[in-house]
Every structure is written in structure tokens, then in C-alpha cells.
Design a protein around this motif. Structure first.
Motif, PDB file in Angstrom:
ATOM      1  N   SER A  61      -5.442   0.242 -12.457  1.00  0.00           N
ATOM      2  CA  SER A  61      -4.733  -0.506 -11.412  1.00  0.00           C
ATOM      3  C   SER A  61      -5.577  -1.694 -10.992  1.00  0.00           C
ATOM      4  O   SER A  61      -6.786  -1.732 -11.227  1.00  0.00           O
ATOM      5  CB  SER A  61      -4.427   0.384 -10.198  1.00  0.00           C
ATOM      6  N   GLN A  67       2.110   2.306  -3.576  1.00  0.00           N
ATOM      7  CA  GLN A  67       1.191   2.492  -4.705  1.00  0.00           C
ATOM      8  C   GLN A  67       1.398   3.825  -5.421  1.00  0.00           C
ATOM      9  O   GLN A  67       1.400   3.875  -6.659  1.00  0.00           O
ATOM     10  CB  GLN A  67      -0.257   2.363  -4.231  1.00  0.00           C
ATOM     11  N   ASP A  68       1.592   4.895  -4.688  1.00  0.00           N
ATOM     12  CA  ASP A  68       1.798   6.198  -5.333  1.00  0.00           C
ATOM     13  C   ASP A  68       3.104   6.212  -6.117  1.00  0.00           C
ATOM     14  O   ASP A  68       3.179   6.780  -7.221  1.00  0.00           O
ATOM     15  CB  ASP A  68       1.795   7.321  -4.289  1.00  0.00           C
ATOM     16  N   ARG A 107       2.555   4.339  -9.383  1.00  0.00           N
ATOM     17  CA  ARG A 107       1.823   5.148 -10.376  1.00  0.00           C
ATOM     18  C   ARG A 107       2.729   6.211 -10.987  1.00  0.00           C
ATOM     19  O   ARG A 107       2.694   6.449 -12.204  1.00  0.00           O
ATOM     20  CB  ARG A 107       0.611   5.797  -9.719  1.00  0.00           C
ATOM     21  N   THR A 163      -0.134  -1.392 -11.915  1.00  0.00           N
ATOM     22  CA  THR A 163      -0.699  -0.187 -12.499  1.00  0.00           C
ATOM     23  C   THR A 163       0.033   0.184 -13.785  1.00  0.00           C
ATOM     24  O   THR A 163       1.228  -0.099 -13.935  1.00  0.00           O
ATOM     25  CB  THR A 163      -0.633   0.993 -11.512  1.00  0.00           C
ATOM     26  N   PHE A 173       0.042  -5.375  -6.319  1.00  0.00           N
ATOM     27  CA  PHE A 173      -0.575  -4.199  -6.934  1.00  0.00           C
ATOM     28  C   PHE A 173       0.077  -3.988  -8.290  1.00  0.00           C
ATOM     29  O   PHE A 173       1.297  -4.066  -8.425  1.00  0.00           O
ATOM     30  CB  PHE A 173      -0.346  -2.971  -6.052  1.00  0.00           C
ATOM     31  N   ASP A 183       0.826  -1.212   0.000  1.00  0.00           N
ATOM     32  CA  ASP A 183       0.000   0.000   0.000  1.00  0.00           C
ATOM     33  C   ASP A 183       0.857   1.257   0.000  1.00  0.00           C
ATOM     34  O   ASP A 183       0.535   2.241  -0.679  1.00  0.00           O
ATOM     35  CB  ASP A 183      -0.929   0.011   1.212  1.00  0.00           C
ATOM     36  N   GLN A 215      -5.444  -5.274  -7.978  1.00  0.00           N
ATOM     37  CA  GLN A 215      -4.772  -5.986  -6.886  1.00  0.00           C
ATOM     38  C   GLN A 215      -5.007  -7.486  -7.045  1.00  0.00           C
ATOM     39  O   GLN A 215      -6.022  -7.913  -7.606  1.00  0.00           O
ATOM     40  CB  GLN A 215      -5.293  -5.501  -5.535  1.00  0.00           C
TER      41      GLN A 215
END
Length: 257
Positions: free
Chosen positions: A175, A146-147, A150, A170, A168, A143, A177
Motif C-alpha cells: 500500500s 482502507q480496510d 484491502r 493497495t 490510498f 482512512d 499514500q
């Protein structure tokens, strides 16, 4: 194209995958790719790159046991793949542990891999964020990455896959999971590295986002099934290869959230 249709395509095409991986992972990765339905080749000599990489369906690069000679081969192979529009996957193993390793990883990333695959700490560090990685092991949650994933996808045009208890993936816009697997998986050496090799096989068979998603799902499904039969890490590895071969298209949907 869906992950379910991709596994059929992979097995029908049996793509040749150029796997530039580390000494620890070579045997495991080759067996994983074979069990899933593709054809691996562990070629790393620079003198062979110009002849061999262009005939492959995909290239995968894992920098686990890096050396100057291997780095030169990897960079040449990545350039060749980019020039020939061959999909390629980068696994920047523990790229933050030394200046040399970081430099090689950044040079490879600058060549815009089709797919970047790593654990949360590796992905965060690639994006320039501080992480808590320890060698090849992640100290950060998926988690938390994630940024960073991206941002890397948007900057380099790569699909980014972050692996962990819940994976994850993307492309910077879409995106998804993927859940499942087993606590035994991190206790078997090189399974993560072998996932990179399999991701190349899927990338040779279809679009990058779906290829990454299908690979993650295939691993989670096989890991869950293998754990039901295993008595420990040793027998898990055997059952995992069997489960990769036995996985059917309809099984993949169960892992994708």
C-alpha cells in the motif's frame, strides 16, 4: 518499475486508451489524457466494441451517466478486455444510489478490473460497508476506507485506489499514500473521472500498482502546481492541463508518502 519510469514509458508509447466515460467528463478526460502524453478515444457503441477494444492499450469504464445501452457496451468491453488480457479500470461512480446502478457496478466488478478507482464512500459500498456518500461525493474519509480497499483487492485481484485529500492505493499486500493537490480540484467538474481515464493510460504502460500510484502522484503534482497560478476554478482547469504536460519524472516522488 517505478512511477518515475512509468511516466517516461507512457510518453514514449503514447498508448491508445478506450475511455467509456460519462457525458459530463468526455471533453475533460480527453484533454487530460492528451496533456499527460497518451491518446484517448471515447467509443461507446456496442457495435464497435469487438473491433475497437482489442486494439487499445487499456480500457477505462466510468458509470457516471449510466443507461441500459451503455451498460451493455461496458460489460461487453470489460469481457473483451479480460479475454484479451488488456488492462482495464473501473470507476463505479455513485453505484450505491439506485438498485440498477448497484447491479451494473457489481456485474462489472465480477469481471475483475485491473484497477478499481473510487472515492472512500464508493469503495466502502463496493465492499458491502455502510457509508455516508452523497451522489458522486464522498461522505467518508480515505482512512475509513482502507480496510475495505484491502478486502476488495484480495477478493478480486484488483489494485484499489481510494481518492481524497490524501489518496490510498493497495494491491491487498502493498500500500502507499499520495499527498498534494488543491482544494480547487473538487470545484472543477469531471477531474476525478478524468483521473480514471489517465489511470488507463498508465496501466497500458506498466504494472497495475505502479500505474495507479503514478496516476495519483501525477494528479497531485499537477494540482499543486496549477493552484499556484490559478485565480479560481476556471483558470485552475487551464493551468492544470499545462501542469500535467509539464510534470517531470522527478516531480512524482514528492507526492508519494
Amino acid at each position: 518499475m517505478t512511477p518515475q519510469s512509468l511516466i517516461i514509458s507512457l510518453r514514449d508509447q503514447n498508448p491508445l486508451v478506450h475511455c467509456m466515460t460519462n457525458f459530463v467528463a468526455m471533453n475533460v478526460a480527453a484533454n487530460v489524457v492528451l496533456a499527460a502524453g497518451a491518446s484517448p478515444a471515447m467509443v461507446h457503441a456496442q457495435d464497435e466494441i469487438a473491433d475497437f477494444t482489442p486494439i487499445c492499450g487499456a480500457l477505462t469504464i466510468n458509470i457516471g451517466t449510466l443507461s441500459p445501452a451503455w451498460a451493455a457496451s461496458m460489460l461487453e468491453a470489460a469481457r473483451t478486455a479480460a479475454d484479451k488480457n488488456i488492462p482495464w479500470v473501473l470507476d463505479p461512480v455513485a453505484h450505491f444510489i439506485s438498485a440498477y446502478r448497484k447491479s451494473v457496478a457489481q456485474d462489472l466488478m465480477a469481471l475483475r478490473p485491473t484497477i478499481l478507482r473510487g472515492n472512500a464512500s464508493e469503495i466502502m459500498a463496493m465492499a458491502g460497508e455502510a457509508g455516508a456518500g452523497k451522489g458522486a461525493d464522498s461522505g467518508d474519509s480515505v482512512d475509513a476506507a482502507q480496510d475495505a480497499a484491502r478486502a476488495l483487492a484480495q477478493k478480486f485481484g484488483s489494485v484499489v485506489a481510494v481518492t481524497g485529500p490524501v489518496d490510498f492505493v493497495t494491491d491487498g499486500t502493498r500500500s502507499a499514500q499520495v499527498a498534494g493537490g488543491s482544494d480547487l480540484m473538487p470545484k472543477v467538474t469531471a477531474l476525478g473521472c478524468s483521473q480514471t481515464a489517465l489511470m488507463g493510460a498508465y496501466a497500458a504502460s506498466g504494472p497495475a500498482f505502479e500505474a495507479a500510484l503514478a496516476t495519483l502522484a501525477h494528479f497531485k503534482v499537477a494540482g499543486t502546481q496549477a493552484a499556484e497560478r490559478a485565480d479560481g476554478p476556471g483558470s485552475f482547469q487551464m493551468h492544470f492541463l499545462d501542469a500535467l504536460a509539464a510534470t517531470q519524472p522527478e516531480n512524482l516522488a514528492a507526492a508519494i508518502l
